[in-house]
Every structure is written in structure tokens, then in C-alpha cells.
Design a protein around this motif. Structure first.
Motif, PDB file in Angstrom:
ATOM      1  N   TYR A  53      25.845  25.239  -1.986  1.00 18.18           N
ATOM      2  CA  TYR A  53      27.107  25.936  -2.767  1.00 18.18           C
ATOM      3  C   TYR A  53      26.590  25.767  -4.356  1.00 18.18           C
ATOM      4  N   VAL A  54      25.938  24.781  -4.754  1.00 17.39           N
ATOM      5  CA  VAL A  54      25.303  24.813  -6.114  1.00 17.39           C
ATOM      6  C   VAL A  54      24.440  26.148  -6.550  1.00 17.39           C
ATOM      7  N   ILE A  55      23.542  26.347  -5.500  1.00 18.73           N
ATOM      8  CA  ILE A  55      22.471  27.203  -5.972  1.00 18.73           C
ATOM      9  C   ILE A  55      22.779  28.536  -5.392  1.00 18.73           C
ATOM     10  N   ALA A  56      23.871  28.887  -4.518  1.00 14.74           N
ATOM     11  CA  ALA A  56      24.461  29.998  -4.142  1.00 14.74           C
ATOM     12  C   ALA A  56      24.530  31.050  -5.092  1.00 14.74           C
ATOM     13  N   ASP A  57      25.205  30.659  -6.213  1.00 15.83           N
ATOM     14  CA  ASP A  57      25.363  31.371  -7.257  1.00 15.83           C
ATOM     15  C   ASP A  57      24.198  31.801  -8.270  1.00 15.83           C
ATOM     16  N   TRP A  58      23.059  30.947  -8.046  1.00  9.47           N
ATOM     17  CA  TRP A  58      22.017  31.350  -9.003  1.00  9.47           C
ATOM     18  C   TRP A  58      21.297  32.500  -8.401  1.00  9.47           C
ATOM     19  N   LEU A  59      21.115  32.550  -7.090  1.00 10.01           N
ATOM     20  CA  LEU A  59      20.430  33.555  -6.375  1.00 10.01           C
ATOM     21  C   LEU A  59      20.902  35.082  -6.151  1.00 10.01           C
ATOM     22  N   PRO A  60      20.249  36.052  -6.154  1.00  8.05           N
ATOM     23  CA  PRO A  60      20.510  37.379  -6.132  1.00  8.05           C
ATOM     24  C   PRO A  60      21.124  37.723  -4.508  1.00  8.05           C
TER      25      PRO A  60
END
Length: 66
Positions: A59-66
């Protein structure tokens, strides 16, 4: 439940953010399946932030990835 953004707030210029996004992008560019690249990015994030519960990492990194 704790808001994911409150767990570890890393700016796009932070080393962990750059390492996670670079891992994902390079793996995808080299033909890796999206799931495999995402799992690798999770491992990189976990290496940088072992204090974050593993079930919260996606959930933390999902917003970081295209």
C-alpha cells in the motif's frame, strides 16, 4: 488503523523512493512481469524500511509506481 502515509513519509527525492521506483521501472523495461517487478520493489522498500509491517508495504509503494 494507521494511515499508510503516516507509516513512513518518503519524498520522491529520498533514496528509498528512488531505489523502489528505479527497481520497478528497470525490471519492467527488461521484460519482467508486472507482479515480479512489484514484488522486487517491495523487497527494496523493506530493505530500506524494515520497521514497516510487511502487510502494509504494498500500500505504501503502490502510489509511487506508474
Amino acid at each position: 488503523m494507521t494511515d499508510v502515509r503516516e507509516i513512513v513519509a518518503c519524498s520522491p527525492s529520498a533514496a528509498c523512493h528512488q531505489a523502489v521506483t528505479r527497481t520497478y521501472a528497470q525490471m519492467r523495461e527488461n521484460g519482467a512481469d508486472e507482479r515480479v517487478a512489484f514484488e522486487a520493489a517491495q523487497k527494496v522498500y523493506t530493505w530500506h524500511h524494515p520497521e514497516v509491517p510487511r502487510d502494509r508495504v504494498p500500500y505504501v509503494i503502490a502510489d509511487w509506481l506508474p
